[in-house]
Scaffold this motif. Structure first.
Motif, PDB file in Angstrom:
ATOM      1  N   PHE A 100       0.824  -1.211   0.000  1.00  0.00           N
ATOM      2  CA  PHE A 100       0.000   0.000   0.000  1.00  0.00           C
ATOM      3  C   PHE A 100       0.861   1.264   0.000  1.00  0.00           C
ATOM      4  CE2 PHE A 100      -3.167  -3.055   1.574  1.00  0.00           C
ATOM      5  CZ  PHE A 100      -4.208  -2.757   0.716  1.00  0.00           C
ATOM      6  N   ALA A 101       2.015   1.214   0.681  1.00  0.00           N
ATOM      7  CA  ALA A 101       2.901   2.377   0.680  1.00  0.00           C
ATOM      8  C   ALA A 101       3.410   2.679  -0.716  1.00  0.00           C
ATOM      9  CB  ALA A 101       4.073   2.136   1.638  1.00  0.00           C
ATOM     10  N   MET A 102       3.803   1.626  -1.453  1.00  0.00           N
ATOM     11  CA  MET A 102       4.302   1.830  -2.802  1.00  0.00           C
ATOM     12  C   MET A 102       3.195   2.278  -3.752  1.00  0.00           C
ATOM     13  SD  MET A 102       7.422   1.362  -2.348  1.00  0.00           S
ATOM     14  CE  MET A 102       7.889   1.601  -4.056  1.00  0.00           C
ATOM     15  N   MET A 141      10.781   6.941   9.676  1.00  0.00           N
ATOM     16  CA  MET A 141      11.077   7.543   8.376  1.00  0.00           C
ATOM     17  C   MET A 141       9.813   7.674   7.529  1.00  0.00           C
ATOM     18  SD  MET A 141      14.278   8.364   8.188  1.00  0.00           S
ATOM     19  CE  MET A 141      14.556   8.511   6.420  1.00  0.00           C
ATOM     20  N   MET A 142       8.962   6.639   7.584  1.00  0.00           N
ATOM     21  CA  MET A 142       7.762   6.677   6.754  1.00  0.00           C
ATOM     22  C   MET A 142       6.740   7.684   7.282  1.00  0.00           C
ATOM     23  SD  MET A 142       5.496   3.496   5.389  1.00  0.00           S
ATOM     24  CE  MET A 142       4.000   3.775   4.466  1.00  0.00           C
ATOM     25  N   VAL A 143       6.640   7.830   8.584  1.00  0.00           N
ATOM     26  CA  VAL A 143       5.731   8.845   9.137  1.00  0.00           C
ATOM     27  C   VAL A 143       6.151  10.229   8.663  1.00  0.00           C
ATOM     28  CG1 VAL A 143       4.996   9.982  11.264  1.00  0.00           C
ATOM     29  CG2 VAL A 143       5.016   7.491  11.140  1.00  0.00           C
ATOM     30  N   GLY A 166      11.078   8.786   2.471  1.00  0.00           N
ATOM     31  CA  GLY A 166      10.171   8.317   3.511  1.00  0.00           C
ATOM     32  C   GLY A 166       9.344   7.098   3.163  1.00  0.00           C
ATOM     33  N   PHE A 167       9.344   6.682   1.898  1.00  0.00           N
ATOM     34  CA  PHE A 167       8.544   5.521   1.517  1.00  0.00           C
ATOM     35  C   PHE A 167       9.409   4.411   0.932  1.00  0.00           C
ATOM     36  CE2 PHE A 167       5.213   8.625   1.915  1.00  0.00           C
ATOM     37  CZ  PHE A 167       4.067   7.902   2.216  1.00  0.00           C
ATOM     38  N   SER A 168      10.025   4.653  -0.210  1.00  0.00           N
ATOM     39  CA  SER A 168      10.694   3.593  -0.955  1.00  0.00           C
ATOM     40  C   SER A 168      11.828   2.936  -0.175  1.00  0.00           C
ATOM     41  CB  SER A 168      11.225   4.155  -2.275  1.00  0.00           C
ATOM     42  OG  SER A 168      11.885   3.155  -3.014  1.00  0.00           O
ATOM     43  N   ILE A 176      -4.032   9.556   4.832  1.00  0.00           N
ATOM     44  CA  ILE A 176      -4.951   8.496   5.244  1.00  0.00           C
ATOM     45  C   ILE A 176      -4.336   7.121   5.007  1.00  0.00           C
ATOM     46  CG2 ILE A 176      -7.152   7.385   4.677  1.00  0.00           C
ATOM     47  CD1 ILE A 176      -8.302  10.165   4.179  1.00  0.00           C
ATOM     48  N   ALA A 177      -3.618   6.980   3.908  1.00  0.00           N
ATOM     49  CA  ALA A 177      -3.017   5.675   3.588  1.00  0.00           C
ATOM     50  C   ALA A 177      -1.642   5.497   4.219  1.00  0.00           C
ATOM     51  CB  ALA A 177      -2.918   5.517   2.075  1.00  0.00           C
ATOM     52  N   GLY A 178      -0.851   6.581   4.273  1.00  0.00           N
ATOM     53  CA  GLY A 178       0.537   6.449   4.699  1.00  0.00           C
ATOM     54  C   GLY A 178       0.735   6.232   6.177  1.00  0.00           C
ATOM     55  N   LEU A 179       0.004   6.952   7.017  1.00  0.00           N
ATOM     56  CA  LEU A 179       0.245   6.859   8.454  1.00  0.00           C
ATOM     57  C   LEU A 179      -0.123   5.496   9.038  1.00  0.00           C
ATOM     58  CD1 LEU A 179      -0.805  10.446   9.594  1.00  0.00           C
ATOM     59  CD2 LEU A 179       1.488   9.552   9.127  1.00  0.00           C
ATOM     60  N   PRO A 180      -1.294   4.914   8.713  1.00  0.00           N
ATOM     61  CA  PRO A 180      -1.599   3.576   9.267  1.00  0.00           C
ATOM     62  C   PRO A 180      -0.628   2.492   8.785  1.00  0.00           C
ATOM     63  CG  PRO A 180      -3.604   4.644   8.493  1.00  0.00           C
ATOM     64  CD  PRO A 180      -2.453   5.470   8.000  1.00  0.00           C
TER      65      PRO A 180
END
Length: 439
Positions: free
Chosen positions: A28-30, A89-91, A128-130, A188-192
């Motif tokens: 979902f992050a990607m 990092m992702m937050v 923060g994602f990849s 909405i998608a990234g934090l959870p």
């Protein structure tokens, strides 16, 4: 049952290895980050051109230069991921990317566009994602790493649906309102999903893949040909743990990185200019922008055949050879795409390109993990990102310049084909490193 303490409690995995939940989070992050922060910018080229009268070179320059900063920060992002963990990092990346989209809605000048992309959207998505997601999956899997990466990177392929959503919102509400909603969706998608990420299984009383085992165990009944293929794949798993500075001294690192940079000339260029190629005023195919976004979604979803299939195959046969064949397919496909005068030839070529693109977006990450281990994976990945930045910058910008001069994408796509062929030669030269004394 193994359990371990973590920041918010205890992880227990009686039936499903927790690493697979990290794969789900990565999917979902990607899907969100790639769809909105990378491929999604292709939906903005024509609206910005119409509203402000800027050239495609100027608009594409903002997208490309943003990735320059992303590449420059790659080593720092990897180093931080190895030290503070992927979740934090992702937050931070989710807030930075979303904030960039909120600011994008208020852009009125070209310098503002450059500032928003360079300072927010792409940096937040890449740092923060990849990198954090890839590092987490690499740490939690070893024998099944190819399968895990393939499923995680399938989110990258599904990002085409995110692009279609953004294009639909732009058509219905205008681009300013659409990018504001995109910022909300990123949060909405990234934090959870960030809450599911963990650094290493050993921190929670587990082992990679969920337990002990070795991928070199004999498999009764398998034909000798398969056994030889597996031995080639096993030879790529050096069993050594490299520090980043040690990896940077190997020829293998540089061959893989420069091959990736050359490939990115084509993949970044095609993704940024895909909609403009099909829906621009001088396009020989001339479909609507929504239809072009839908075709882009078809290509990216099709790419999951390569992401999952080629990654899975990489657990058993040589990743280098798989990558070489994928690059051969991409070379031919991009030539057909550039010369196409209708969808009859363009769509099949785009699907072949997508399959190769999918496999090539995953296999290099697996090959680096095989060659250099997992202790410094994120840092090594960050340095690779810095090298690949060159191709990501050159591809879209070169295509824009060539289009502005020739009013056609034919020459640009022939250049993309040449870049894929060079990448193929380089990856074949990236043999496993052999360094004495590496622990």
């Amino acid at each position: 049952m193994r359990s371990g303490r973590q920041e918010g409690g205890v992880i227990r995995s009686p039936r499903i290895f927790y690493g697979w939940w990290i794969v789900v989070a990565g999917f979902f992050a990607m899907m969100v980050s790639t769809g909105f922060a990378f491929h999604g910018v292709s939906t903005l080229v024509l609206p910005l051109e119409r509203e402000f009268g800027w050239s495609r070179s100027a608009i594409t320059g903002a997208f490309s230069l943003a990735r320059v900063e992303s590449g420059v920060l790659g080593p720092l992002g990897g180093w931080l991921t190895d030290r503070i963990g992927p979740r934090k990092m992702m937050v931070g990346g989710a807030f930075l990317t979303a904030g960039g989209y909120f600011l994008l809605a208020h852009v009125t000048t070209l310098p503002m566009l450059y500032l928003v992309f360079i300072g927010g959207i792409v940096v937040g998505a890449s740092v923060g994602f990849s990198t954090p997601v890839g590092a987490a999956v690499a740490n939690w899997f070893q024998r099944k790493r190819g399968r895990a990466f393939g499923l995680m990177w399938a989110g990258h392929g599904m990002s085409g649906l995110t692009v279609l959503l953004l294009a639909t919102m732009i058509t219905a509400w205008g681009w300013r309102r659409a990018v504001t909603v995109a910022g909300v969706l990123i949060l909405i998608a990234g934090l959870p999903t960030a809450m599911l990420l963990r650094r290493r299984p050993e921190d929670y009383g587990m082992l990679p893949d969920g337990g002990p085992g070795t991928s070199t165990e004999a498999v009764p009944g398998r034909p000798a040909r398969f056994s030889r293929a597996r031995r080639v794949a096993e030879a790529e798993r050096t069993g050594n743990e490299y520090m980043a500075r040690q990896a940077l001294r190997t020829r293998a690192f540089w061959f893989i990185a420069v091959s990736g940079s050359s490939r990115q000339v084509a993949t970044a260029g095609v993704s940024i200019h895909f909609i403009a190629l099909l829906a621009g005023p001088l396009s020989p195919i001339a479909v609507s922008e929504t239809m072009a976004a839908a075709l882009f979604a078809v290509m990216t979803v099709t790419s999951n055949i390569g992401r999952i299939g080629m990654s899975w195959m990489g657990d058993f046969i040589s990743k280098r050879y798989l990558m070489a064949w994928g690059l051969v397919a991409m070379t031919g496909a991009v030539v057909v795409m550039g010369l196409s005068k209708g969808l009859v030839t363009f769509v099949p070529a785009a699907m072949v390109f997508g399959i190769g693109w999918g496999g090539l977006s995953t296999l290099p990450n697996l090959l680096r993990a095989d060659y250099f281990g997992r202790n410094a994976y994120a840092t090594i990945q960050g340095w690779n990102q810095l090298v690949e930045m060159g191709g990501i910058l050159v591809g879209p910008l070169l295509a824009a310049v060539l289009y502005d001069r020739t009013h056609s994408y034919v020459v640009a796509f022939l250049v993309f084909a040449g870049a894929c062929f060079v990448a193929m030669l380089l990856i074949l030269a990236a043999k496993p490193p052999r360094r004495a004394g590496v622990a």
